[in-house]
Design a protein around this motif. Structure first.
Motif, mmCIF file in Angstrom:
data_model
loop_
_atom_site.group_PDB
_atom_site.id
_atom_site.type_symbol
_atom_site.label_atom_id
_atom_site.label_comp_id
_atom_site.label_asym_id
_atom_site.label_seq_id
_atom_site.Cartn_x
_atom_site.Cartn_y
_atom_site.Cartn_z
ATOM 1 N N LEU A 344 -1.651 -33.134 2.387
ATOM 2 C CA LEU A 344 -2.976 -33.110 1.785
ATOM 3 C C LEU A 344 -3.405 -31.671 1.542
ATOM 4 N N THR A 345 -4.421 -31.508 0.739
ATOM 5 C CA THR A 345 -5.077 -30.221 0.554
ATOM 6 C C THR A 345 -6.530 -30.366 0.978
ATOM 7 N N MET A 346 -7.044 -29.398 1.709
ATOM 8 C CA MET A 346 -8.443 -29.445 2.084
ATOM 9 C C MET A 346 -9.301 -29.657 0.837
ATOM 10 N N PRO A 347 -10.205 -30.639 0.848
ATOM 11 C CA PRO A 347 -11.053 -30.864 -0.331
ATOM 12 C C PRO A 347 -11.873 -29.619 -0.671
ATOM 13 N N VAL A 348 -11.768 -29.176 -1.919
ATOM 14 C CA VAL A 348 -12.483 -27.979 -2.359
ATOM 15 C C VAL A 348 -13.096 -28.219 -3.739
ATOM 16 N N VAL A 349 -14.069 -27.391 -4.077
ATOM 17 C CA VAL A 349 -14.670 -27.367 -5.416
ATOM 18 C C VAL A 349 -14.781 -25.910 -5.826
ATOM 19 N N PRO A 350 -14.835 -25.639 -7.126
ATOM 20 C CA PRO A 350 -14.997 -24.243 -7.550
ATOM 21 C C PRO A 350 -16.282 -23.646 -6.984
ATOM 22 N N ALA A 351 -16.221 -22.402 -6.586
ATOM 23 C CA ALA A 351 -17.416 -21.717 -6.075
ATOM 24 C C ALA A 351 -18.397 -21.510 -7.223
ATOM 25 N N PRO A 352 -19.668 -21.888 -7.045
ATOM 26 C CA PRO A 352 -20.643 -21.764 -8.146
ATOM 27 C C PRO A 352 -20.784 -20.338 -8.658
ATOM 28 N N TRP A 353 -20.599 -19.345 -7.819
ATOM 29 C CA TRP A 353 -20.798 -17.956 -8.213
ATOM 30 C C TRP A 353 -19.504 -17.256 -8.624
ATOM 31 N N ASP A 354 -18.341 -17.962 -8.473
ATOM 32 C CA ASP A 354 -17.065 -17.366 -8.866
ATOM 33 C C ASP A 354 -16.091 -18.500 -9.170
ATOM 34 N N ARG A 355 -15.879 -18.785 -10.451
ATOM 35 C CA ARG A 355 -15.043 -19.915 -10.838
ATOM 36 C C ARG A 355 -13.560 -19.708 -10.513
ATOM 37 N N ASN A 356 -13.198 -18.508 -10.136
ATOM 38 C CA ASN A 356 -11.807 -18.230 -9.756
ATOM 39 C C ASN A 356 -11.566 -18.459 -8.270
ATOM 40 N N ARG A 357 -12.602 -18.844 -7.544
ATOM 41 C CA ARG A 357 -12.502 -19.107 -6.110
ATOM 42 C C ARG A 357 -12.993 -20.522 -5.823
ATOM 43 N N VAL A 358 -12.653 -21.031 -4.633
ATOM 44 C CA VAL A 358 -13.080 -22.377 -4.251
ATOM 45 C C VAL A 358 -13.796 -22.324 -2.910
ATOM 46 N N ILE A 359 -14.579 -23.351 -2.639
ATOM 47 C CA ILE A 359 -15.232 -23.517 -1.341
ATOM 48 C C ILE A 359 -14.968 -24.939 -0.865
ATOM 49 N N ALA A 360 -15.116 -25.168 0.441
ATOM 50 C CA ALA A 360 -14.892 -26.493 1.004
ATOM 51 C C ALA A 360 -15.861 -27.492 0.371
ATOM 52 N N ASP A 361 -15.332 -28.657 0.017
ATOM 53 C CA ASP A 361 -16.131 -29.731 -0.566
ATOM 54 C C ASP A 361 -16.630 -30.620 0.571
ATOM 55 N N GLU A 362 -17.903 -30.487 0.869
ATOM 56 C CA GLU A 362 -18.480 -31.253 1.974
ATOM 57 C C GLU A 362 -19.209 -32.488 1.444
ATOM 58 N N PRO A 363 -19.241 -33.616 2.202
ATOM 59 C CA PRO A 363 -18.765 -33.742 3.586
ATOM 60 C C PRO A 363 -17.284 -34.128 3.709
ATOM 61 N N GLU A 364 -16.567 -34.218 2.582
ATOM 62 C CA GLU A 364 -15.180 -34.678 2.627
ATOM 63 C C GLU A 364 -14.300 -33.780 3.497
ATOM 64 N N ALA A 365 -14.487 -32.472 3.391
ATOM 65 C CA ALA A 365 -13.665 -31.559 4.188
ATOM 66 C C ALA A 365 -13.911 -31.768 5.683
ATOM 67 N N GLU A 366 -15.167 -31.881 6.075
ATOM 68 C CA GLU A 366 -15.488 -32.087 7.486
ATOM 69 C C GLU A 366 -14.920 -33.405 7.986
ATOM 70 N N GLU A 367 -14.952 -34.437 7.167
ATOM 71 C CA GLU A 367 -14.399 -35.735 7.585
ATOM 72 C C GLU A 367 -12.891 -35.641 7.807
ATOM 73 N N LEU A 368 -12.220 -34.870 6.951
ATOM 74 C CA LEU A 368 -10.780 -34.688 7.129
ATOM 75 C C LEU A 368 -10.479 -33.976 8.441
ATOM 76 N N TRP A 369 -11.180 -32.869 8.690
ATOM 77 C CA TRP A 369 -10.909 -32.123 9.930
ATOM 78 C C TRP A 369 -11.267 -32.944 11.160
#
Length: 373
Positions: A344-369
């Motif tokens: 699997l890959t940790m659920p992520v979404v593009p960072a709103p302030w930098d489209r070349n970076r990603v941030i954890a997609d919550e709450p899906e990421a927390e549920e996975l961990w």
């Protein structure tokens, strides 16, 4: 076995003849004694030679074991991080372990596996590690072994994930400064394995029971030691950065090409790290299948070479820094088929302030961990 030769008695004859007969008996006994002495001496020499070979064999085995142990670099992460960490999972012994052998662990376990783009050494630089002496965590995977060790989950953390990096202890007694919204792979760059582990634990709230790191050259050597790896690509690859060109289809790759595949990102999908992670997951499954198919006990020389390659390629925490500990971990996974390894890959979404970076997609990421705690 030699027996004493007895003189033949004669039915008559002179005293001289008797003397000759008697003399013949003494000569026979003397010859027999010589032969028996030589036989005993030969047996003694043979025994000493065999004993010498046994001693040399034991010495060679002892040297090999010491050499393999000495290959492994380790970091004392537990001492560096102390008790301010997520709770450790309880490890239970195997119920079928014999009374005379140390029981194999069967409890759940979390291992942080990092692939580093180390710049140290000509071999790493030739494989794309760069020209300076630094290193970053090019690949990060949390490997979760279920209780019973019959299933596993491998979760990749994209290196471009923006995280809050905690303050980490350094070897000189100082600490790194905490930072907010920085790339995940900077943790290793500023604070090495200790900071990588602490950052992962801060991000996931999952205790990392062990740490394993392999660099570019180590990965390539490991694949070569296993005889290569077979993978199937769904699209053509022509990536001038990873120096890999492959037509879509099934390929048997050597270590250099397998490493290039693991690093390919710009010529697949949207060119992001997520496409590369997909290729890395393919490699993980393919390597597990390759290990399962290999007759690792085909011969002591081949087994030693493979063990030498594996131990010489790794940096671990001090809980895994011996051949015995690595062997026990491997033995505890003997009933784990590759089909029961979920990637699997940790659920992520593009960072709103930098489209070349990603941030954890919550709450899906927390549920996975949470499912791995």
């Amino acid at each position: 076995m030699f027996l004493p030769v007895r003189g033949h008695e004669k039915s008559g004859g002179t005293g001289d003849d008797g003397d000759e007969a008697g003399g013949g008996t003494e000569d026979g006994a003397e010859d027999s004694g010589i032969r028996t002495g030589r036989r005993a001496k030969a047996l003694k020499i043979t025994g000493l030679a065999l004993a010498g070979l046994l001693v040399l064999g034991a010495g060679a085995a002892g040297w090999a074991y010491w050499q393999l142990n000495d290959n492994i670099d380790s970091v004392d992460i537990d001492s560096a991080l102390g008790d301010d960490r997520p709770a450790r999972a309880v490890t239970a012994p195997s119920p079928d372990a014999s009374a005379t052998a140390a029981p194999l662990p069967t409890g759940s376990l979390n291992i942080l596996v990092l692939g580093s783009d180390s710049r140290s050494g000509e071999e790493n630089r030739a494989l794309g590690g760069g020209d300076d002496g630094g290193a970053r965590s090019d690949t990060a995977m949390v490997v979760h072994l279920d209780a019973g060790r019959t299933a596993a989950t491998v979760v990749s953390i994209p290196r471009d994930t923006l995280v809050d990096r905690p303050s980490c202890p350094l070897e000189d007694g100082e600490s790194t400064r905490p930072a907010s919204g920085v790339m995940f792979n900077t943790a290793y760059e500023v604070g090495g394995p200790v900071c990588a582990v602490k950052t992962v634990e801060s991000l996931t709230d999952v205790r990392m029971d062990h740490y394993v790191e392999i660099d570019f050259s180590g990965f390539a050597r490991l694949v070569d030691a296993l005889g290569g790896v077979t993978v199937t690509t769904e699209e053509d690859i022509d990536d001038d950065r990873s120096h890999l060109t492959l037509d879509a289809g099934t390929h048997h790759l050597d270590g250099t090409d397998a490493l290039a595949l693991a690093r390919t990102r710009y010529d697949i999908g949207d060119g992001s790290d997520l496409g590369r992670i997909g290729l890395q997951h393919q490699l993980v499954k393919a390597l597990l299948e390759q290990v399962a198919q290999e007759d690792l006990l085909a011969g002591p020389t081949r087994l030693y070479r493979l063990a030498d390659t594996v131990t010489g390629s790794l940096t671990t925490d001090t809980g895994l820094d011996s051949l015995g500990e690595l062997t026990r971990l491997a033995q505890s996974l003997r009933d784990l088929p590759s089909d029961d390894v979920t990637t699997l890959t940790m659920p992520v979404v593009p960072a709103p302030w930098d489209r070349n970076r990603v941030i954890a997609d919550e709450p899906e990421a927390e549920e996975l961990w949470a499912s791995l705690r």
